[in-house]
Design a protein around this motif. Sequence first.
Motif, PDB file in Angstrom:
ATOM      1  N   LEU A 174       1.146  -0.863   0.058  1.00 16.19           N
ATOM      2  CA  LEU A 174       0.106   0.257   0.207  1.00 16.19           C
ATOM      3  C   LEU A 174       0.644   1.412   0.291  1.00 16.19           C
ATOM      4  O   LEU A 174       0.061   2.459   0.252  1.00 16.19           O
ATOM      5  CB  LEU A 174      -1.191   0.103   1.342  1.00 16.19           C
ATOM      6  CG  LEU A 174      -2.327  -1.008   1.329  1.00 16.19           C
ATOM      7  CD1 LEU A 174      -2.584  -1.158   2.868  1.00 16.19           C
ATOM      8  CD2 LEU A 174      -3.142  -0.688  -0.073  1.00 16.19           C
ATOM      9  N   GLY A 175       2.478   1.109   0.045  1.00 17.43           N
ATOM     10  CA  GLY A 175       2.964   3.099   0.127  1.00 17.43           C
ATOM     11  C   GLY A 175       3.968   3.297   1.182  1.00 17.43           C
ATOM     12  O   GLY A 175       3.984   4.111   1.285  1.00 17.43           O
ATOM     13  N   HIS A 176       3.185   2.362   1.981  1.00 19.67           N
ATOM     14  CA  HIS A 176       3.872   2.952   3.411  1.00 19.67           C
ATOM     15  C   HIS A 176       5.258   2.828   3.488  1.00 19.67           C
ATOM     16  O   HIS A 176       5.815   1.235   3.057  1.00 19.67           O
ATOM     17  CB  HIS A 176       3.027   2.350   4.558  1.00 19.67           C
ATOM     18  CG  HIS A 176       2.012   3.007   4.382  1.00 19.67           C
ATOM     19  ND1 HIS A 176       0.874   3.957   4.529  1.00 19.67           N
ATOM     20  CD2 HIS A 176       0.634   1.814   3.902  1.00 19.67           C
ATOM     21  CE1 HIS A 176      -0.540   3.577   3.754  1.00 19.67           C
ATOM     22  NE2 HIS A 176      -0.955   2.877   3.743  1.00 19.67           N
ATOM     23  N   SER A 177       5.988   2.843   5.188  1.00 17.16           N
ATOM     24  CA  SER A 177       7.090   1.929   5.608  1.00 17.16           C
ATOM     25  C   SER A 177       6.271   1.696   6.752  1.00 17.16           C
ATOM     26  O   SER A 177       5.445   1.995   7.433  1.00 17.16           O
ATOM     27  CB  SER A 177       7.492   3.005   5.724  1.00 17.16           C
ATOM     28  OG  SER A 177       7.539   4.288   6.231  1.00 17.16           O
ATOM     29  N   VAL A 178       6.962   0.336   7.187  1.00 18.44           N
ATOM     30  CA  VAL A 178       7.338  -0.041   8.549  1.00 18.44           C
ATOM     31  C   VAL A 178       8.061  -1.022   9.146  1.00 18.44           C
ATOM     32  O   VAL A 178       8.790  -0.825   8.641  1.00 18.44           O
ATOM     33  CB  VAL A 178       6.068  -1.041   7.769  1.00 18.44           C
ATOM     34  CG1 VAL A 178       6.885  -2.251   6.928  1.00 18.44           C
ATOM     35  CG2 VAL A 178       5.473  -2.419   9.272  1.00 18.44           C
ATOM     36  N   THR A 179       8.010  -0.644  10.686  1.00 16.53           N
ATOM     37  CA  THR A 179       8.623  -0.988  11.705  1.00 16.53           C
ATOM     38  C   THR A 179       8.599  -2.213  12.391  1.00 16.53           C
ATOM     39  O   THR A 179       7.045  -2.127  12.514  1.00 16.53           O
ATOM     40  CB  THR A 179       9.254   0.382  12.668  1.00 16.53           C
ATOM     41  OG1 THR A 179       9.834   1.565  11.408  1.00 16.53           O
ATOM     42  CG2 THR A 179      10.125   0.102  13.146  1.00 16.53           C
ATOM     43  N   VAL A 180       9.314  -3.488  12.581  1.00 17.40           N
ATOM     44  CA  VAL A 180       8.239  -4.009  13.726  1.00 17.40           C
ATOM     45  C   VAL A 180       8.974  -4.522  14.123  1.00 17.40           C
ATOM     46  O   VAL A 180      10.224  -4.391  14.373  1.00 17.40           O
ATOM     47  CB  VAL A 180       7.988  -5.481  12.669  1.00 17.40           C
ATOM     48  CG1 VAL A 180       7.154  -5.188  11.753  1.00 17.40           C
ATOM     49  CG2 VAL A 180       9.131  -6.444  12.213  1.00 17.40           C
ATOM     50  N   SER A 181       8.542  -5.144  15.858  1.00 16.14           N
ATOM     51  CA  SER A 181       8.487  -5.379  16.548  1.00 16.14           C
ATOM     52  C   SER A 181       9.657  -6.874  16.342  1.00 16.14           C
ATOM     53  O   SER A 181       8.419  -7.579  16.108  1.00 16.14           O
ATOM     54  CB  SER A 181       8.419  -5.538  17.904  1.00 16.14           C
ATOM     55  OG  SER A 181       7.311  -6.274  18.027  1.00 16.14           O
ATOM     56  N   CYS A 182      10.419  -8.027  16.360  1.00 14.36           N
ATOM     57  CA  CYS A 182       9.861  -9.109  16.334  1.00 14.36           C
ATOM     58  C   CYS A 182      11.486  -9.871  17.544  1.00 14.36           C
ATOM     59  O   CYS A 182      12.452  -8.628  17.681  1.00 14.36           O
ATOM     60  CB  CYS A 182      10.268 -10.098  15.284  1.00 14.36           C
ATOM     61  SG  CYS A 182      12.115  -9.800  14.463  1.00 14.36           S
ATOM     62  N   SER A 183      12.049 -11.378  17.021  1.00 14.49           N
ATOM     63  CA  SER A 183      13.122 -11.522  18.052  1.00 14.49           C
ATOM     64  C   SER A 183      14.194 -11.626  17.169  1.00 14.49           C
ATOM     65  O   SER A 183      13.617 -12.028  15.709  1.00 14.49           O
ATOM     66  CB  SER A 183      12.789 -13.310  18.677  1.00 14.49           C
ATOM     67  OG  SER A 183      11.995 -13.863  18.329  1.00 14.49           O
ATOM     68  N   GLY A 184      15.165 -11.357  17.322  1.00 13.66           N
ATOM     69  CA  GLY A 184      16.440 -11.524  16.402  1.00 13.66           C
ATOM     70  C   GLY A 184      16.331 -12.743  15.737  1.00 13.66           C
ATOM     71  O   GLY A 184      16.799 -12.669  14.476  1.00 13.66           O
ATOM     72  N   ARG A 185      16.209 -13.996  16.338  1.00 12.79           N
ATOM     73  CA  ARG A 185      15.775 -15.354  14.715  1.00 12.79           C
ATOM     74  C   ARG A 185      15.049 -14.747  14.168  1.00 12.79           C
ATOM     75  O   ARG A 185      15.274 -15.492  12.656  1.00 12.79           O
ATOM     76  CB  ARG A 185      16.035 -15.994  16.170  1.00 12.79           C
ATOM     77  CG  ARG A 185      13.998 -16.343  16.347  1.00 12.79           C
ATOM     78  CD  ARG A 185      13.573 -17.848  17.395  1.00 12.79           C
ATOM     79  NE  ARG A 185      12.256 -17.774  17.584  1.00 12.79           N
ATOM     80  CZ  ARG A 185      12.680 -17.572  19.107  1.00 12.79           C
ATOM     81  NH1 ARG A 185      13.916 -16.914  19.251  1.00 12.79           N
ATOM     82  NH2 ARG A 185      11.061 -17.682  19.284  1.00 12.79           N
ATOM     83  N   ASN A 186      14.465 -13.340  14.383  1.00 17.31           N
ATOM     84  CA  ASN A 186      12.864 -13.605  13.082  1.00 17.31           C
ATOM     85  C   ASN A 186      13.516 -12.339  12.010  1.00 17.31           C
ATOM     86  O   ASN A 186      12.452 -11.685  11.121  1.00 17.31           O
ATOM     87  CB  ASN A 186      11.625 -13.320  13.692  1.00 17.31           C
ATOM     88  CG  ASN A 186      11.883 -15.595  14.089  1.00 17.31           C
ATOM     89  OD1 ASN A 186      11.709 -16.488  12.935  1.00 17.31           O
ATOM     90  ND2 ASN A 186      10.547 -14.707  14.784  1.00 17.31           N
ATOM     91  N   ALA A 187      15.000 -11.412  12.626  1.00 15.34           N
ATOM     92  CA  ALA A 187      15.439 -10.663  12.058  1.00 15.34           C
ATOM     93  C   ALA A 187      15.174 -10.602  10.867  1.00 15.34           C
ATOM     94  O   ALA A 187      14.424  -9.946   9.882  1.00 15.34           O
ATOM     95  CB  ALA A 187      16.163  -9.480  13.237  1.00 15.34           C
ATOM     96  N   GLU A 188      15.521 -11.698  10.251  1.00 17.19           N
ATOM     97  CA  GLU A 188      15.931 -11.345   9.052  1.00 17.19           C
ATOM     98  C   GLU A 188      15.094 -11.857   8.165  1.00 17.19           C
ATOM     99  O   GLU A 188      14.607 -11.566   6.619  1.00 17.19           O
ATOM    100  CB  GLU A 188      17.177 -12.723   8.629  1.00 17.19           C
ATOM    101  CG  GLU A 188      18.042 -12.128   7.451  1.00 17.19           C
ATOM    102  CD  GLU A 188      18.427 -11.219   7.225  1.00 17.19           C
ATOM    103  OE1 GLU A 188      19.193 -10.418   7.613  1.00 17.19           O
ATOM    104  OE2 GLU A 188      17.980 -10.757   6.057  1.00 17.19           O
ATOM    105  N   LEU A 189      14.091 -13.012   8.604  1.00 21.00           N
ATOM    106  CA  LEU A 189      13.299 -12.695   7.722  1.00 21.00           C
ATOM    107  C   LEU A 189      12.207 -11.661   7.275  1.00 21.00           C
ATOM    108  O   LEU A 189      11.903 -11.222   6.247  1.00 21.00           O
ATOM    109  CB  LEU A 189      11.746 -13.612   8.276  1.00 21.00           C
ATOM    110  CG  LEU A 189      10.517 -13.969   7.880  1.00 21.00           C
ATOM    111  CD1 LEU A 189      10.321 -14.612   6.588  1.00 21.00           C
ATOM    112  CD2 LEU A 189       9.680 -14.325   8.760  1.00 21.00           C
TER     113      LEU A 189
END
Length: 346
Positions: A174-189
């Motif tokens: 939809l053209g937005h920028s996004v930041t997420v929280s996740c654990s380090g093991r899922n960061a690359e995904l």
Amino acid sequence: MALPSKMKAWQYSSNTKGITPHLILNPSVPVPIPSRLGEMLIRVLSVALNPVDHRPAETVLYRFAIPKPATPGVDFAGEVVQAPADGAFREGDVVFGASGSIFAGGMLAEYAVAESSRVVEVGKITPNEAAAIAIAGLTAYQSIISRVKPNSHILINGGSGGLGTFGIQIAKALGHSVTVSCSGRNAELCRSLGAEVIDYTQGTLLQDLKNAAKVREFDLVVDNVFADPDLYWKAHEYTVRDAEYAVTPINTTYAFMRPFVAMKLLPGLLGGGQRRLTVMFGQPKLEQLVQIRDWIAERKIEVVFDQVVPFEEVKQAFERLTSGRTVGKIIVEVARAPGSSNTQTS
Ligand SMILES: NC(=O)c1ccc[n+]([C@@H]2O[C@H](COP(=O)([O-])OP(=O)(O)OC[C@H]3O[C@@H](n4cnc5c(N)ncnc54)[C@H](OP(=O)(O)O)[C@@H]3O)[C@@H](O)[C@H]2O)c1
């Protein structure tokens, strides 16, 4: 095609220590019979598991709202084997969507009844991809679509689960920028799906959000975890003034309701929250199912599979689901799609 009168279905009749230990594969359950105008009989192909498949059954709702023995499973894709009387679909059509009941949807069975008003055709995507959409995809879509202006900056708290992996990609589409929280093991995904990442396991999430806001404040928060009330109480320190704080987990426990009621009722001037708080309820909107299906077909978004398990391994799949560590979606492959594989987009 002659239909059998009996089928295999997963059932539970107790919720002591959760429903998982009580799940059994019953080999001779009567095949259900559609009775209302828009109802049709489905040969189930794929079912996506969601927290709603076990959480309500582990509360007081088990006693009052769930007929026993109960068959879980809401999100599905399947082949129409008895068309609905409203003429919306024909035998042989492959459709996906959600079953009518969210508490014990009945889809973890060889056959199930679905309503024509809640499903659309699978089209060019696979049944496994399609089964993932109706709960996680739609809720992620609705948590974003009407809550932001163009080119917004969105925070998704919990980026690696079913909602998060859809949410990142929908926000980007939809053209937005996004930041997420996740654990380090899922960061690359999460990065590979298009998000900036904050590792919540470092224990500095709130401070990291305030730091990120020095570069650009957030226009929307989608909280898929809702485990730290401070993220809401302090939201004015990292979001724009008219930002909304949308919560996706729905929970009837006292531990959840107590802070939530305070957040909702205490006015900002008296120390309450200073951002609009909403609780999301995913709605079955067919045009949005079609939109997400088409994005998957066009490879604009992908379904992230935690695992695809055979019908016989539902119990192990529930053990994974209830661990709370699912990355993307768990899919149960109940049967093969007519003439094709369930997994690969054509
Ligand atoms: N309102 C609605 O209509 C609606 C619809 C669907 C779902 N829901 C609710 O929305 C919530 C999310 O659903 P879901 O299907 O996405 O769940 P899910 O797939 O089971 O979420 C699991 C993910 O959450 C991550 N996670 C766990 N604790 C976290 C934390 N403190 N911070 C960041 N990430 C964390 C886990 O990653 P790690 O292992 O790396 O921590 C895992 O990848 C659930 O409560 C569900 O019941 C509501």
